[in-house]
Design an enzyme around this catalytic site. Structure first.
Site, PDB file in Angstrom:
ATOM      1  N   ASN A 108     -43.515  36.677 -41.861  1.00  0.00           N
ATOM      2  CA  ASN A 108     -43.495  36.589 -43.349  1.00  0.00           C
ATOM      3  C   ASN A 108     -44.931  36.777 -43.856  1.00  0.00           C
ATOM      4  O   ASN A 108     -44.742  37.336 -45.268  1.00  0.00           O
ATOM      5  CB  ASN A 108     -43.041  35.204 -43.649  1.00  0.00           C
ATOM      6  CG  ASN A 108     -41.593  34.522 -43.111  1.00  0.00           C
ATOM      7  OD1 ASN A 108     -41.057  35.844 -42.910  1.00  0.00           O
ATOM      8  ND2 ASN A 108     -41.459  33.662 -42.945  1.00  0.00           N
TER       9      ASN A 108
ATOM     10  N   GLN B  68     -45.092  32.740 -31.069  1.00  0.00           N
ATOM     11  CA  GLN B  68     -45.989  33.719 -31.248  1.00  0.00           C
ATOM     12  C   GLN B  68     -46.889  33.244 -29.752  1.00  0.00           C
ATOM     13  O   GLN B  68     -46.447  32.997 -28.999  1.00  0.00           O
ATOM     14  CB  GLN B  68     -46.902  33.525 -32.347  1.00  0.00           C
ATOM     15  CG  GLN B  68     -46.153  34.045 -33.625  1.00  0.00           C
ATOM     16  CD  GLN B  68     -46.946  33.740 -34.790  1.00  0.00           C
ATOM     17  OE1 GLN B  68     -48.298  33.482 -34.812  1.00  0.00           O
ATOM     18  NE2 GLN B  68     -46.129  33.469 -35.948  1.00  0.00           N
TER      19      GLN B  68
ATOM     20  N   GLU C 238     -38.924  38.791 -32.144  1.00  0.00           N
ATOM     21  CA  GLU C 238     -39.345  37.553 -32.661  1.00  0.00           C
ATOM     22  C   GLU C 238     -38.295  36.624 -31.708  1.00  0.00           C
ATOM     23  O   GLU C 238     -37.091  36.548 -31.978  1.00  0.00           O
ATOM     24  CB  GLU C 238     -39.181  36.830 -33.856  1.00  0.00           C
ATOM     25  CG  GLU C 238     -40.509  37.399 -34.775  1.00  0.00           C
ATOM     26  CD  GLU C 238     -40.593  36.833 -36.205  1.00  0.00           C
ATOM     27  OE1 GLU C 238     -40.189  35.543 -36.304  1.00  0.00           O
ATOM     28  OE2 GLU C 238     -41.047  37.587 -37.073  1.00  0.00           O
TER      29      GLU C 238
ATOM     30  N   TYR D 196     -34.543  32.044 -32.667  1.00  0.00           N
ATOM     31  CA  TYR D 196     -35.381  30.827 -32.277  1.00  0.00           C
ATOM     32  C   TYR D 196     -34.256  29.776 -31.925  1.00  0.00           C
ATOM     33  O   TYR D 196     -33.167  29.460 -32.637  1.00  0.00           O
ATOM     34  CB  TYR D 196     -36.173  30.190 -33.173  1.00  0.00           C
ATOM     35  CG  TYR D 196     -37.223  31.222 -33.892  1.00  0.00           C
ATOM     36  CD1 TYR D 196     -38.533  31.360 -32.952  1.00  0.00           C
ATOM     37  CD2 TYR D 196     -37.329  32.077 -34.907  1.00  0.00           C
ATOM     38  CE1 TYR D 196     -39.618  32.022 -33.289  1.00  0.00           C
ATOM     39  CE2 TYR D 196     -38.452  32.873 -35.057  1.00  0.00           C
ATOM     40  CZ  TYR D 196     -39.273  33.057 -34.307  1.00  0.00           C
ATOM     41  OH  TYR D 196     -40.460  33.628 -34.735  1.00  0.00           O
TER      42      TYR D 196
ATOM     43  N   ASN E 294     -40.443  43.151 -42.494  1.00  0.00           N
ATOM     44  CA  ASN E 294     -40.332  41.936 -41.652  1.00  0.00           C
ATOM     45  C   ASN E 294     -39.154  41.306 -42.491  1.00  0.00           C
ATOM     46  O   ASN E 294     -39.026  40.739 -43.427  1.00  0.00           O
ATOM     47  CB  ASN E 294     -41.647  40.999 -41.352  1.00  0.00           C
ATOM     48  CG  ASN E 294     -41.105  39.585 -40.707  1.00  0.00           C
ATOM     49  OD1 ASN E 294     -40.828  39.489 -39.721  1.00  0.00           O
ATOM     50  ND2 ASN E 294     -40.917  38.544 -41.565  1.00  0.00           N
ATOM     51  N   GLU E 295     -37.779  40.936 -41.475  1.00  0.00           N
ATOM     52  CA  GLU E 295     -36.736  39.917 -42.137  1.00  0.00           C
ATOM     53  C   GLU E 295     -36.550  40.280 -43.669  1.00  0.00           C
ATOM     54  O   GLU E 295     -36.400  39.307 -44.307  1.00  0.00           O
ATOM     55  CB  GLU E 295     -37.326  38.793 -41.939  1.00  0.00           C
ATOM     56  CG  GLU E 295     -37.479  38.053 -40.532  1.00  0.00           C
ATOM     57  CD  GLU E 295     -37.675  36.795 -40.003  1.00  0.00           C
ATOM     58  OE1 GLU E 295     -37.805  36.023 -40.976  1.00  0.00           O
ATOM     59  OE2 GLU E 295     -37.671  36.284 -38.928  1.00  0.00           O
TER      60      GLU E 295
END
Length: 497
Positions: free
Chosen positions: A71, A348, A291, A243, A171-172
């Site tokens: 982010n 991470q 991710e 996640y 990203n996203e």
């Protein structure tokens, strides 16, 4: 309980791309400042990077690190992180409501990757920026010299190009939380034109297009179809993010979450191939699961963090024993799809939902999840063999049949080795048989198990008891191996052929 894994030398999934064992460093929390970089630490090298962290990163054998976000990326000006450090601006990081000093930027991070024997998976800001900043960054990083941006790199102390080959297009961008959030059409068009410009500067680079931020996004599926329709011929990979957490405190439900990852991958592969068919293309898009991890322990604690600090503790999950079991299942799932998932980034690497933790005033240590990742990264190299599993199953609210055995085998012909990774999801001992058709076992080089710990037990600085231990509970008979797997266990068996 009995279980069986059957594999054959004539039924291989794919060669493992080493980038499957990549990771991720974002400018957030203590990942950079206080994580990889701490000039006042006793172990710091001449560049300010912690050598104790570098050694642990080397143990993980990581070939690729995605950088600088996340982010954070969508509000980042890459130019802030080059040039004399004392002249770099301090900025508000709106993504995590912190202060970014820019003390570490592109040149510093590149030097860190040389120390850790890894490469950069560079990400460009498509939130607040776009084509111009992205093409300039490629020129700065990869062009030989004689132009404004390449000569600026030389002026800033790096005469030779960085030669960065893997790049993420934002990203996203599907997420409403993202700075510069876009609709699928808006992002698809921007990514297409940015990709074209970047490859005009350097046609050897490979580009990752943003897929959905997770499989539960309301736009999942439609997002992929739209952005691929725009950018298919100019990109090389589509990203997936996911996640998992034991939010229900239900072990059987938790250990079945790898089946969700499996369904997610299968769904995205189908979408990629649908666009390939629609476009009559000869090109196959592979996946970058850039991710993935377990993230839930720190959620409540993070709500109390005061904004606008430099490197406050954020997302510092302390992983327990049951987390190692799910992480092992997730790694096996990625290997099952090695034919299409070519890049993976455990998110991470240090302090922030990470296998490595540090103390500002002390040492660095291995979290519980460090071990299954390190074992698969180091020994899961070669050809993945397609698994046929015989196992009792159980049911959850999401899946009718969850096998108690999760397993995969990888053959490394160069090392003359076949390696079996396995998780016993059961609370009973498991009598495991591996039938290895076309392979003859000479000896077992190593059999380790991670088992016998309290489910909520964790590793801490100075107390890293949760780690694999050797086992002798096996027998070999040329093409067959039998072993006893402890209840609720992660297992690795390395066979010499």
């Amino acid at each position: 309980m009995k279980s069986k894994l059957v594999v054959s030398h004539i039924n291989k999934i794919s060669e493992v791309d080493p980038r499957l064992y990549g990771s991720f460093i974002e400018h957030m929390g203590r990942a950079v400042y206080g994580g990889i970089y701490q000039p006042n630490h006793p172990t710091a090298n001449k560049d300010g990077f912690r050598k104790d962290v570098i050694e642990l990163v080397k143990e993980l054998n990581i070939p690729l690190v995605r950088y600088p976000g996340g982010n954070f990326l969508s509000g980042y000006n890459w130019e802030d992180g080059v040039g004399p450090v004392e002249e770099r601006p301090k900025r508000l990081d709106l993504a995590w409501k912190t202060l970014e000093t820019n003390e570490v930027g592109l040149h510093e991070f590149y030097e860190w990757t040389k120390e850790t024997q890894t490469e950069i998976n560079m990400a460009v800001n498509l939130g607040t920026r776009g084509i111009d900043a992205a093409r300039n960054l490629v020129e700065y990083c990869n062009f030989e010299g004689g132009t404004y941006w390449s000569d600026l790199r030389k002026k800033n102390g790096h005469d030779e190009p960085f030669g960065i080959k893997t790049w993420c297009l934002g990203n996203e961008m599907d997420g409403p939380w993202q700075i510069g959030h876009k609709t699928a059409d808006e992002y698809g068009r921007l990514a297409e034109e940015t990709a074209k410009a970047m490859k005009l500067v350097d046609d050897s680079i490979e580009l990752v297009l943003c897929g959905s931020s997770n499989s539960q996004m309301p736009t999942f599926g439609e997002w992929e179809l739209t952005v691929l329709d725009h950018a298919y011929e100019y990109i090389d990979y589509l990203s997936l993010h996911q996640y998992y957490g034991n939010h229900k405190n239900d072990l059987q439900h938790y250990l079945a979450r790898s089946l969700d990852m499996d369904e997610f991958i299968q769904g995205v592969v189908a979408i990629c191939d649908a666009i390939k068919a629609k476009k009559h293309s000869k090109k196959t898009i592979h996946l970058s699961f850039d991710e993935w991890n377990i993230w839930y322990h720190s959620n409540e604690r993070d709500k109390a963090v005061k904004p606008w600090q430099v490197a406050p503790p954020l997302l510092e999950d302390v992983y327990n024993f049951e987390d190692t079991l799910l992480l092992g299942c997730l790694l096996i799932t990625l290997l099952k799809h090695a034919d299409r998932v070519k890049i993976g980034c455990l998110a991470q690497l240090v302090n922030v939902i990470a296998p490595i933790m540090t103390n500002d005033d002390g040492g660095a240590w291995r979290q519980t999840i460090f071990y299954p990742f390190a074992q698969v990264s180091n020994y899961g190299r070669g050809q993945v063999l397609r698994p046929m599993i015989e196992s009792d199953t159980y049911a959850t609210e999401d899946f009718a049949e969850v096998p108690y055995l999760e397993s995969i085998a990888v053959v490394n012909e160069e090392a003359n080795e076949l390696v079996i990774f396995a998780v016993n999801r059961s609370e009973e001992k498991m009598d495991f048989t591996a039938e290895l058709n076309g392979y003859q076992i000479k000896a077992v080089k190593e059999f380790t198990e991670l088992a016998g710990f309290d489910l909520k037990a964790v590793n801490e600085e100075g107390n890293g008891a949760i780690k694999p231990t050797p086992s002798t509970n096996y027998q070999i008979n040329e093409t067959q191996l039998t072993a006893a797997f402890a209840p609720l266990s992660w297992n690795m068996i390395r066979c010499e052929l």
